[in-house]
Design an enzyme around this catalytic site. Structure first.
Site, PDB file in Angstrom:
ATOM      1  N   GLY A  45       4.443   1.329  -3.529  1.00  0.00           N
ATOM      2  CA  GLY A  45       5.560   0.370  -3.553  1.00  0.00           C
ATOM      3  C   GLY A  45       6.412   0.550  -4.784  1.00  0.00           C
ATOM      4  N   ALA A  46       6.781   1.818  -5.061  1.00  0.00           N
ATOM      5  CA  ALA A  46       7.461   2.117  -6.330  1.00  0.00           C
ATOM      6  C   ALA A  46       8.961   2.294  -6.174  1.00  0.00           C
ATOM      7  CB  ALA A  46       6.853   3.379  -6.937  1.00  0.00           C
ATOM      8  N   ASN A  47       9.514   1.901  -5.019  1.00  0.00           N
ATOM      9  CA  ASN A  47      10.958   2.094  -4.841  1.00  0.00           C
ATOM     10  C   ASN A  47      11.777   0.950  -5.437  1.00  0.00           C
ATOM     11  OD1 ASN A  47       9.648   1.089  -2.154  1.00  0.00           O
ATOM     12  ND2 ASN A  47      11.674   0.158  -2.202  1.00  0.00           N
ATOM     13  N   THR A  48      11.105  -0.142  -5.805  1.00  0.00           N
ATOM     14  CA  THR A  48      11.842  -1.293  -6.347  1.00  0.00           C
ATOM     15  C   THR A  48      10.896  -2.123  -7.225  1.00  0.00           C
ATOM     16  OG1 THR A  48      13.222  -3.197  -5.725  1.00  0.00           O
ATOM     17  CG2 THR A  48      11.304  -2.794  -4.353  1.00  0.00           C
ATOM     18  N   GLY A  49      11.461  -3.158  -7.860  1.00  0.00           N
ATOM     19  CA  GLY A  49      10.651  -4.159  -8.562  1.00  0.00           C
ATOM     20  C   GLY A  49       9.738  -3.621  -9.638  1.00  0.00           C
ATOM     21  N   ILE A  50       8.574  -4.241  -9.720  1.00  0.00           N
ATOM     22  CA  ILE A  50       7.610  -3.917 -10.781  1.00  0.00           C
ATOM     23  C   ILE A  50       7.097  -2.484 -10.621  1.00  0.00           C
ATOM     24  CG2 ILE A  50       5.355  -4.568 -11.746  1.00  0.00           C
ATOM     25  CD1 ILE A  50       5.950  -7.466 -10.803  1.00  0.00           C
ATOM     26  N   TYR A 200      -0.989 -15.264   1.872  1.00  0.00           N
ATOM     27  CA  TYR A 200      -0.693 -14.477   0.658  1.00  0.00           C
ATOM     28  C   TYR A 200      -1.802 -14.705  -0.377  1.00  0.00           C
ATOM     29  CZ  TYR A 200       1.723 -12.638  -3.493  1.00  0.00           C
ATOM     30  OH  TYR A 200       2.050 -11.931  -4.634  1.00  0.00           O
TER      31      TYR A 200
HETATM   32  N1  LIG Z   1       7.294 -10.632  -8.709  1.00  0.00           N
HETATM   33  C1  LIG Z   1       6.390 -11.524  -9.069  1.00  0.00           C
HETATM   34  O1  LIG Z   1       6.737 -12.620  -9.543  1.00  0.00           O
HETATM   35  C2  LIG Z   1       4.926 -11.255  -8.906  1.00  0.00           C
HETATM   36  C3  LIG Z   1       3.996 -12.221  -9.327  1.00  0.00           C
HETATM   37  C4  LIG Z   1       2.651 -11.974  -9.160  1.00  0.00           C
HETATM   38  C5  LIG Z   1       2.222 -10.780  -8.604  1.00  0.00           C
HETATM   39  N2  LIG Z   1       3.150  -9.852  -8.208  1.00  0.00           N
HETATM   40  C6  LIG Z   1       2.649  -8.605  -7.586  1.00  0.00           C
HETATM   41  O2  LIG Z   1       3.290  -7.496  -8.182  1.00  0.00           O
HETATM   42  C7  LIG Z   1       3.397  -6.429  -7.227  1.00  0.00           C
HETATM   43  C8  LIG Z   1       4.816  -5.900  -7.181  1.00  0.00           C
HETATM   44  O3  LIG Z   1       5.643  -6.926  -6.677  1.00  0.00           O
HETATM   45  P1  LIG Z   1       7.218  -6.966  -6.864  1.00  0.00           P
HETATM   46  O4  LIG Z   1       7.528  -8.310  -7.398  1.00  0.00           O
HETATM   47  O5  LIG Z   1       7.713  -5.772  -7.562  1.00  0.00           O
HETATM   48  O6  LIG Z   1       7.687  -6.966  -5.313  1.00  0.00           O
HETATM   49  P2  LIG Z   1       8.870  -6.214  -4.546  1.00  0.00           P
HETATM   50  O7  LIG Z   1      10.074  -6.080  -5.392  1.00  0.00           O
HETATM   51  O8  LIG Z   1       9.004  -6.951  -3.240  1.00  0.00           O
HETATM   52  O9  LIG Z   1       8.251  -4.774  -4.278  1.00  0.00           O
HETATM   53  C9  LIG Z   1       7.182  -4.620  -3.376  1.00  0.00           C
HETATM   54  C10 LIG Z   1       7.029  -3.155  -3.019  1.00  0.00           C
HETATM   55  O10 LIG Z   1       5.991  -3.061  -2.030  1.00  0.00           O
HETATM   56  C11 LIG Z   1       6.472  -2.238  -0.980  1.00  0.00           C
HETATM   57  N3  LIG Z   1       5.803  -2.462   0.303  1.00  0.00           N
HETATM   58  C12 LIG Z   1       5.796  -3.560   1.062  1.00  0.00           C
HETATM   59  N4  LIG Z   1       5.152  -3.320   2.215  1.00  0.00           N
HETATM   60  C13 LIG Z   1       4.744  -2.023   2.172  1.00  0.00           C
HETATM   61  C14 LIG Z   1       4.056  -1.166   3.067  1.00  0.00           C
HETATM   62  N5  LIG Z   1       3.684  -1.571   4.290  1.00  0.00           N
HETATM   63  N6  LIG Z   1       3.802   0.101   2.685  1.00  0.00           N
HETATM   64  C15 LIG Z   1       4.211   0.558   1.487  1.00  0.00           C
HETATM   65  N7  LIG Z   1       4.886  -0.194   0.612  1.00  0.00           N
HETATM   66  C16 LIG Z   1       5.155  -1.473   0.954  1.00  0.00           C
HETATM   67  C17 LIG Z   1       7.960  -2.556  -0.900  1.00  0.00           C
HETATM   68  O11 LIG Z   1       8.643  -1.566  -0.158  1.00  0.00           O
HETATM   69  P3  LIG Z   1      10.028  -1.928   0.610  1.00  0.00           P
HETATM   70  O12 LIG Z   1      11.080  -2.058  -0.446  1.00  0.00           O
HETATM   71  O13 LIG Z   1      10.227  -0.769   1.525  1.00  0.00           O
HETATM   72  O14 LIG Z   1       9.776  -3.215   1.323  1.00  0.00           O
HETATM   73  C18 LIG Z   1       8.292  -2.550  -2.381  1.00  0.00           C
HETATM   74  O15 LIG Z   1       8.431  -1.241  -2.834  1.00  0.00           O
HETATM   75  C19 LIG Z   1       2.917  -7.024  -5.899  1.00  0.00           C
HETATM   76  O16 LIG Z   1       1.569  -6.657  -5.686  1.00  0.00           O
HETATM   77  C20 LIG Z   1       3.009  -8.517  -6.110  1.00  0.00           C
HETATM   78  O17 LIG Z   1       2.116  -9.252  -5.303  1.00  0.00           O
HETATM   79  C21 LIG Z   1       4.478 -10.051  -8.354  1.00  0.00           C
END
Ligand SMILES: NC(=O)c1ccc[n+]([C@@H]2O[C@H](COP(=O)([O-])OP(=O)(O)OC[C@H]3O[C@@H](n4cnc5c(N)ncnc54)[C@H](OP(=O)(O)O)[C@@H]3O)[C@@H](O)[C@H]2O)c1
Length: 331
Positions: A45-50, A200
Protein backbone atom coordinates in the site's frame (compact mmCIF):
# COMPACT_ATOMS: atom_id res chain seq x y z
CA UNK A 1 -2.21 51.50 18.68
CA UNK A 2 -1.58 50.53 22.31
CA UNK A 3 -5.06 49.05 22.73
CA UNK A 4 -4.22 46.46 20.05
CA UNK A 5 -0.98 45.45 21.71
CA UNK A 6 -2.46 43.18 24.39
CA UNK A 7 -4.92 41.28 22.15
CA UNK A 8 -2.21 40.89 19.50
CA UNK A 9 0.31 39.47 21.97
CA UNK A 10 -2.35 37.13 23.43
CA UNK A 11 -3.18 35.97 19.88
CA UNK A 12 0.51 35.46 19.10
CA UNK A 13 1.02 33.44 22.30
CA UNK A 14 -2.03 31.25 21.58
CA UNK A 15 -0.95 30.66 17.96
CA UNK A 16 2.64 29.85 19.03
CA UNK A 17 1.38 27.56 21.78
CA UNK A 18 -0.93 25.79 19.31
CA UNK A 19 1.94 25.17 16.90
CA UNK A 20 4.14 23.84 19.72
CA UNK A 21 1.30 21.64 20.96
CA UNK A 22 0.70 20.32 17.45
CA UNK A 23 4.40 19.44 17.03
CA UNK A 24 4.36 17.74 20.43
CA UNK A 25 1.24 15.72 19.52
CA UNK A 26 2.72 14.79 16.12
CA UNK A 27 5.82 13.27 17.74
CA UNK A 28 8.50 14.69 15.45
CA UNK A 29 11.02 13.08 13.09
CA UNK A 30 12.55 9.63 13.33
CA UNK A 31 15.23 9.89 16.04
CA UNK A 32 17.49 7.35 14.28
CA UNK A 33 19.93 8.37 11.56
CA UNK A 34 20.66 4.74 10.59
CA UNK A 35 21.05 3.97 6.88
CA UNK A 36 20.04 0.75 5.09
CA UNK A 37 22.31 0.85 2.05
CA UNK A 38 21.50 -2.02 -0.34
CA UNK A 39 18.87 -3.60 1.92
CA UNK A 40 15.70 -4.84 0.26
CA UNK A 41 12.46 -3.40 1.60
CA UNK A 42 8.85 -4.23 0.67
CA UNK A 43 6.12 -1.72 1.59
CA UNK A 44 2.50 -2.72 0.92
CA UNK A 45 0.00 0.00 0.00
CA UNK A 46 2.84 2.36 -0.87
CA UNK A 47 1.16 4.42 -3.59
CA UNK A 48 -0.23 6.98 -1.13
CA UNK A 49 -0.41 8.06 2.52
CA UNK A 50 1.85 6.67 5.19
CA UNK A 51 3.08 3.83 2.96
CA UNK A 52 4.35 6.16 0.23
CA UNK A 53 6.07 8.41 2.75
CA UNK A 54 7.65 5.44 4.55
CA UNK A 55 8.96 4.15 1.21
CA UNK A 56 10.37 7.61 0.51
CA UNK A 57 12.08 7.84 3.92
CA UNK A 58 13.63 4.39 3.44
CA UNK A 59 14.71 5.23 -0.12
CA UNK A 60 16.50 8.30 1.29
CA UNK A 61 18.39 5.93 3.58
CA UNK A 62 19.68 3.87 0.65
CA UNK A 63 17.27 0.89 0.56
CA UNK A 64 16.19 -1.04 -2.52
CA UNK A 65 12.49 -0.34 -2.23
CA UNK A 66 9.66 -2.41 -3.68
CA UNK A 67 6.28 -0.69 -3.67
CA UNK A 68 3.58 -3.39 -3.55
CA UNK A 69 0.23 -1.99 -4.68
CA UNK A 70 -2.99 -3.06 -6.34
CA UNK A 71 -3.21 -0.18 -8.84
CA UNK A 72 -0.14 -0.25 -11.10
CA UNK A 73 -0.70 3.22 -12.52
CA UNK A 74 -0.67 4.77 -9.03
CA UNK A 75 2.19 2.48 -8.01
CA UNK A 76 4.41 3.47 -10.98
CA UNK A 77 3.61 7.14 -10.37
CA UNK A 78 4.60 6.85 -6.69
CA UNK A 79 7.82 5.03 -7.60
CA UNK A 80 8.66 7.81 -10.09
CA UNK A 81 7.97 10.51 -7.46
CA UNK A 82 10.20 8.75 -4.93
CA UNK A 83 13.04 8.21 -7.43
CA UNK A 84 12.87 11.87 -8.45
CA UNK A 85 12.81 13.18 -4.89
CA UNK A 86 15.47 10.89 -3.42
CA UNK A 87 17.65 10.27 -6.51
CA UNK A 88 17.61 6.62 -5.42
CA UNK A 89 16.95 4.61 -8.58
CA UNK A 90 16.42 1.34 -6.75
CA UNK A 91 12.72 2.00 -6.25
CA UNK A 92 10.35 -0.27 -8.18
CA UNK A 93 6.63 -0.96 -8.48
CA UNK A 94 5.02 -4.40 -8.21
CA UNK A 95 1.45 -5.61 -8.39
CA UNK A 96 -0.08 -6.92 -5.15
CA UNK A 97 -3.79 -7.07 -4.42
CA UNK A 98 -4.25 -8.12 -0.81
CA UNK A 99 -7.91 -8.85 -1.52
CA UNK A 100 -6.86 -11.80 -3.70
CA UNK A 101 -5.03 -14.89 -2.41
CA UNK A 102 -3.99 -15.63 -6.01
CA UNK A 103 -2.38 -12.20 -6.35
CA UNK A 104 -0.57 -12.58 -3.02
CA UNK A 105 0.78 -15.99 -4.03
CA UNK A 106 1.93 -14.65 -7.42
CA UNK A 107 3.63 -11.64 -5.83
CA UNK A 108 5.42 -13.79 -3.22
CA UNK A 109 6.47 -16.37 -5.82
CA UNK A 110 8.09 -13.67 -8.00
CA UNK A 111 9.86 -12.10 -5.04
CA UNK A 112 11.26 -15.41 -3.79
CA UNK A 113 12.33 -16.32 -7.30
CA UNK A 114 14.06 -13.01 -8.01
CA UNK A 115 15.33 -11.82 -4.62
CA UNK A 116 17.70 -13.74 -2.44
CA UNK A 117 17.15 -11.30 0.39
CA UNK A 118 14.27 -9.30 1.88
CA UNK A 119 15.45 -7.42 4.97
CA UNK A 120 12.39 -5.32 5.82
CA UNK A 121 8.72 -6.08 5.22
CA UNK A 122 6.28 -3.29 6.06
CA UNK A 123 2.69 -4.54 6.10
CA UNK A 124 1.14 -1.11 5.72
CA UNK A 125 -1.86 -1.38 3.36
CA UNK A 126 -5.37 -1.21 4.78
CA UNK A 127 -8.95 -0.45 4.05
CA UNK A 128 -11.06 1.27 6.71
CA UNK A 129 -14.81 1.23 7.27
CA UNK A 130 -15.74 0.28 3.72
CA UNK A 131 -19.24 -1.00 2.91
CA UNK A 132 -19.95 -4.71 3.42
CA UNK A 133 -17.64 -5.85 0.65
CA UNK A 134 -15.91 -9.18 0.31
CA UNK A 135 -12.55 -10.10 -1.16
CA UNK A 136 -12.10 -12.28 -4.25
CA UNK A 137 -12.05 -15.30 -1.92
CA UNK A 138 -15.18 -14.30 0.00
CA UNK A 139 -13.62 -12.83 3.16
CA UNK A 140 -15.05 -9.68 4.74
CA UNK A 141 -12.91 -6.96 3.11
CA UNK A 142 -11.30 -5.34 6.20
CA UNK A 143 -10.44 -8.68 7.87
CA UNK A 144 -9.40 -10.06 4.47
CA UNK A 145 -7.06 -7.25 3.43
CA UNK A 146 -5.79 -5.87 6.74
CA UNK A 147 -5.17 -9.21 8.42
CA UNK A 148 -5.54 -12.31 6.21
CA UNK A 149 -3.78 -10.81 3.19
CA UNK A 150 -0.75 -9.75 5.23
CA UNK A 151 -0.84 -13.03 7.19
CA UNK A 152 -0.46 -15.04 3.98
CA UNK A 153 2.06 -12.65 2.41
CA UNK A 154 4.30 -12.71 5.49
CA UNK A 155 4.20 -16.48 5.79
CA UNK A 156 5.11 -16.90 2.13
CA UNK A 157 8.10 -14.56 2.55
CA UNK A 158 9.30 -16.02 5.85
CA UNK A 159 12.05 -18.27 4.43
CA UNK A 160 13.53 -15.32 2.53
CA UNK A 161 13.26 -13.09 5.60
CA UNK A 162 14.99 -15.75 7.71
CA UNK A 163 17.76 -16.11 5.11
CA UNK A 164 18.23 -12.32 5.32
CA UNK A 165 18.48 -12.11 9.13
CA UNK A 166 18.75 -9.80 10.93
CA UNK A 167 15.51 -8.76 9.28
CA UNK A 168 12.37 -6.97 10.41
CA UNK A 169 8.62 -7.12 9.87
CA UNK A 170 6.51 -4.09 10.78
CA UNK A 171 2.74 -4.52 10.96
CA UNK A 172 0.65 -1.35 10.82
CA UNK A 173 -2.14 -1.74 13.36
CA UNK A 174 -4.05 1.11 14.97
CA UNK A 175 -5.13 2.39 18.36
CA UNK A 176 -8.56 1.30 17.11
CA UNK A 177 -7.56 -2.28 18.02
CA UNK A 178 -8.49 -1.52 21.66
CA UNK A 179 -12.16 -1.44 20.63
CA UNK A 180 -11.81 -4.69 18.70
CA UNK A 181 -12.91 -8.20 19.66
CA UNK A 182 -12.22 -11.49 17.85
CA UNK A 183 -15.54 -13.19 17.22
CA UNK A 184 -14.41 -16.68 16.20
CA UNK A 185 -18.00 -17.74 15.52
CA UNK A 186 -18.27 -15.12 12.81
CA UNK A 187 -14.87 -13.74 11.79
CA UNK A 188 -16.25 -12.90 8.35
CA UNK A 189 -19.42 -11.12 9.44
CA UNK A 190 -21.78 -13.63 7.85
CA UNK A 191 -24.12 -14.06 10.86
CA UNK A 192 -24.16 -10.59 12.45
CA UNK A 193 -25.45 -7.28 11.13
CA UNK A 194 -22.40 -5.71 9.52
CA UNK A 195 -20.78 -3.01 11.66
CA UNK A 196 -18.12 -1.35 9.53
CA UNK A 197 -16.40 0.29 12.54
CA UNK A 198 -16.30 -2.92 14.61
CA UNK A 199 -14.98 -4.81 11.57
CA UNK A 200 -12.06 -2.35 11.24
CA UNK A 201 -11.30 -2.64 14.97
CA UNK A 202 -11.41 -6.46 14.79
CA UNK A 203 -9.03 -6.45 11.81
CA UNK A 204 -6.55 -4.22 13.63
CA UNK A 205 -6.75 -6.35 16.80
CA UNK A 206 -6.02 -9.36 14.57
CA UNK A 207 -2.88 -7.55 13.34
CA UNK A 208 -1.55 -7.21 16.93
CA UNK A 209 -2.44 -10.83 17.80
CA UNK A 210 -0.70 -12.01 14.60
CA UNK A 211 2.38 -9.93 15.53
CA UNK A 212 2.55 -11.50 19.00
CA UNK A 213 2.15 -15.08 17.78
CA UNK A 214 4.55 -14.63 14.86
CA UNK A 215 7.15 -13.19 17.20
CA UNK A 216 6.88 -16.26 19.47
CA UNK A 217 7.28 -18.52 16.43
CA UNK A 218 10.29 -16.53 15.16
CA UNK A 219 12.30 -16.70 18.38
CA UNK A 220 15.96 -17.44 17.63
CA UNK A 221 15.66 -16.81 13.87
CA UNK A 222 16.96 -13.23 13.82
CA UNK A 223 13.67 -12.02 12.32
CA UNK A 224 11.76 -9.55 14.49
CA UNK A 225 8.15 -8.42 14.17
CA UNK A 226 6.44 -5.48 15.84
CA UNK A 227 3.03 -3.80 15.57
CA UNK A 228 2.53 -0.05 15.29
CA UNK A 229 -0.07 2.66 15.74
CA UNK A 230 1.41 5.44 13.57
CA UNK A 231 -0.79 8.20 15.02
CA UNK A 232 -3.73 9.87 13.36
CA UNK A 233 -2.79 11.17 9.92
CA UNK A 234 -4.29 13.16 7.06
CA UNK A 235 -4.43 10.41 4.41
CA UNK A 236 -6.97 8.70 2.15
CA UNK A 237 -7.84 6.18 4.88
CA UNK A 238 -11.12 7.96 5.66
CA UNK A 239 -12.31 7.72 2.04
CA UNK A 240 -15.27 5.48 3.00
CA UNK A 241 -16.27 7.37 6.13
CA UNK A 242 -17.66 10.58 4.61
CA UNK A 243 -15.65 12.71 7.05
CA UNK A 244 -14.96 16.19 5.69
CA UNK A 245 -17.45 15.63 2.91
CA UNK A 246 -19.58 18.55 4.03
CA UNK A 247 -18.50 22.16 4.39
CA UNK A 248 -20.04 22.12 7.90
CA UNK A 249 -17.93 19.18 9.14
CA UNK A 250 -14.79 20.66 7.56
CA UNK A 251 -15.51 23.97 9.29
CA UNK A 252 -16.32 22.51 12.73
CA UNK A 253 -13.76 19.69 12.75
CA UNK A 254 -11.08 21.55 10.79
CA UNK A 255 -9.35 23.20 13.77
CA UNK A 256 -9.40 19.96 15.81
CA UNK A 257 -7.92 18.08 12.86
CA UNK A 258 -5.28 20.76 12.35
CA UNK A 259 -4.21 20.29 15.97
CA UNK A 260 -4.38 16.52 16.28
CA UNK A 261 -3.78 15.10 12.84
CA UNK A 262 -0.30 14.48 11.41
CA UNK A 263 0.91 14.92 7.87
CA UNK A 264 1.63 11.57 6.11
CA UNK A 265 5.31 12.55 6.21
CA UNK A 266 5.26 12.79 10.04
CA UNK A 267 3.09 9.69 10.38
CA UNK A 268 5.71 7.73 8.41
CA UNK A 269 8.42 8.48 10.99
CA UNK A 270 7.47 5.69 13.45
CA UNK A 271 7.42 3.00 10.69
CA UNK A 272 10.80 4.30 9.53
CA UNK A 273 12.07 4.14 13.11
CA UNK A 274 10.90 0.53 13.62
CA UNK A 275 12.50 -0.41 10.29
CA UNK A 276 15.97 1.09 10.85
CA UNK A 277 16.74 2.00 14.47
CA UNK A 278 19.83 0.19 15.74
CA UNK A 279 18.53 0.33 19.31
CA UNK A 280 15.58 -1.85 18.24
CA UNK A 281 17.83 -4.72 17.07
CA UNK A 282 16.32 -7.90 18.56
CA UNK A 283 13.19 -6.15 19.88
CA UNK A 284 10.20 -8.26 18.86
CA UNK A 285 6.55 -8.94 19.66
CA UNK A 286 5.92 -5.41 20.87
CA UNK A 287 3.23 -2.84 20.20
CA UNK A 288 4.42 0.72 19.55
CA UNK A 289 2.34 3.88 19.74
CA UNK A 290 4.48 6.25 17.65
CA UNK A 291 8.08 5.85 18.84
CA UNK A 292 7.10 4.43 22.24
CA UNK A 293 6.47 0.84 23.17
CA UNK A 294 3.16 0.48 25.01
CA UNK A 295 1.01 -2.39 26.24
CA UNK A 296 -1.74 -3.19 23.72
CA UNK A 297 -5.33 -4.04 24.71
CA UNK A 298 -5.67 -7.04 27.08
CA UNK A 299 -7.23 -9.24 24.34
CA UNK A 300 -4.16 -8.61 22.18
CA UNK A 301 -1.97 -10.14 24.94
CA UNK A 302 -4.04 -13.35 25.14
CA UNK A 303 -1.82 -16.19 23.83
CA UNK A 304 -4.73 -18.59 23.45
CA UNK A 305 -6.64 -16.11 21.28
CA UNK A 306 -3.49 -15.50 19.21
CA UNK A 307 -2.93 -19.24 18.64
CA UNK A 308 -6.58 -19.72 17.71
CA UNK A 309 -6.44 -16.82 15.27
CA UNK A 310 -3.27 -18.25 13.72
CA UNK A 311 -4.90 -21.65 13.18
CA UNK A 312 -8.09 -20.09 11.76
CA UNK A 313 -6.14 -17.74 9.48
CA UNK A 314 -3.94 -20.58 8.19
CA UNK A 315 -7.07 -22.63 7.45
CA UNK A 316 -8.84 -19.74 5.71
CA UNK A 317 -5.91 -18.84 3.43
CA UNK A 318 -5.03 -22.49 2.79
CA UNK A 319 -1.61 -22.33 4.39
CA UNK A 320 -0.11 -25.70 5.17
CA UNK A 321 1.61 -24.94 8.44
CA UNK A 322 1.35 -26.48 11.92
CA UNK A 323 -1.40 -24.71 13.89
CA UNK A 324 0.44 -24.77 17.21
CA UNK A 325 4.09 -23.76 17.27
CA UNK A 326 6.15 -26.66 16.04
CA UNK A 327 3.31 -29.13 16.70
CA UNK A 328 1.36 -30.91 13.98
CA UNK A 329 -2.33 -30.07 13.56
CA UNK A 330 -4.55 -32.18 15.81
CA UNK A 331 -6.74 -34.62 13.83
N1 LIG B 1 -4.16 7.53 8.75
C1 LIG B 1 -4.36 7.28 10.03
O1 LIG B 1 -4.83 8.15 10.79
C2 LIG B 1 -4.04 5.93 10.62
C3 LIG B 1 -4.24 5.71 11.99
C4 LIG B 1 -3.96 4.47 12.52
C5 LIG B 1 -3.46 3.46 11.71
N2 LIG B 1 -3.27 3.71 10.37
C6 LIG B 1 -2.77 2.59 9.53
O2 LIG B 1 -1.70 3.05 8.73
C7 LIG B 1 -1.67 2.31 7.50
C8 LIG B 1 -1.58 3.25 6.32
O3 LIG B 1 -2.78 3.99 6.27
P1 LIG B 1 -2.95 5.36 5.49
O4 LIG B 1 -3.54 6.31 6.45
O5 LIG B 1 -1.72 5.72 4.76
O6 LIG B 1 -4.13 4.95 4.45
P2 LIG B 1 -4.36 5.27 2.91
O7 LIG B 1 -3.88 6.62 2.54
O8 LIG B 1 -5.82 4.96 2.67
O9 LIG B 1 -3.46 4.18 2.19
C9 LIG B 1 -3.81 2.82 2.25
C10 LIG B 1 -3.04 2.04 1.21
O10 LIG B 1 -3.50 0.68 1.25
C11 LIG B 1 -3.77 0.27 -0.08
N3 LIG B 1 -4.71 -0.84 -0.18
C12 LIG B 1 -6.00 -0.87 0.17
N4 LIG B 1 -6.54 -2.05 -0.19
C13 LIG B 1 -5.56 -2.77 -0.78
C14 LIG B 1 -5.49 -4.05 -1.39
N5 LIG B 1 -6.57 -4.83 -1.51
N6 LIG B 1 -4.31 -4.47 -1.89
C15 LIG B 1 -3.22 -3.68 -1.83
N7 LIG B 1 -3.23 -2.46 -1.29
C16 LIG B 1 -4.39 -2.00 -0.78
C17 LIG B 1 -4.29 1.53 -0.76
O11 LIG B 1 -4.26 1.38 -2.17
P3 LIG B 1 -5.29 2.22 -3.10
O12 LIG B 1 -4.81 3.64 -3.10
O13 LIG B 1 -5.18 1.55 -4.43
O14 LIG B 1 -6.63 2.08 -2.47
C18 LIG B 1 -3.30 2.54 -0.23
O15 LIG B 1 -2.10 2.46 -0.94
C19 LIG B 1 -2.93 1.45 7.51
O16 LIG B 1 -2.60 0.14 7.94
C20 LIG B 1 -3.82 2.11 8.54
O17 LIG B 1 -4.74 1.22 9.14
C21 LIG B 1 -3.53 4.91 9.81
Amino acid sequence: MNRYLLPLSVLGTVAGGAVLLRDYVAGGSCPSKATILGKTVIVTGANTGIGKQTALELAKRGGNIILACRDMEKCEAAARDIRRETLNHHVSARHLDLASLKSIREFAAKITEEKERVHILINNAAVMRCPHWTTEDGFEMQFGVNHLGHFLLTNLLLDTLKASAPSRIINLSSLAHVAGHMDFDDLNWEKRTYDTKAAYCQSKLAVVLFTKELSRRLQGTGVTVNALHPGVARTELGRHTGMHSSAFSSFTLGPIFWLLVKSPQLAAQPSTYLAVAEELEGVSGKYFDGFKEKPPAPEAEDEEVAQRLWAESARLVGLEVPSVRGQPLPE
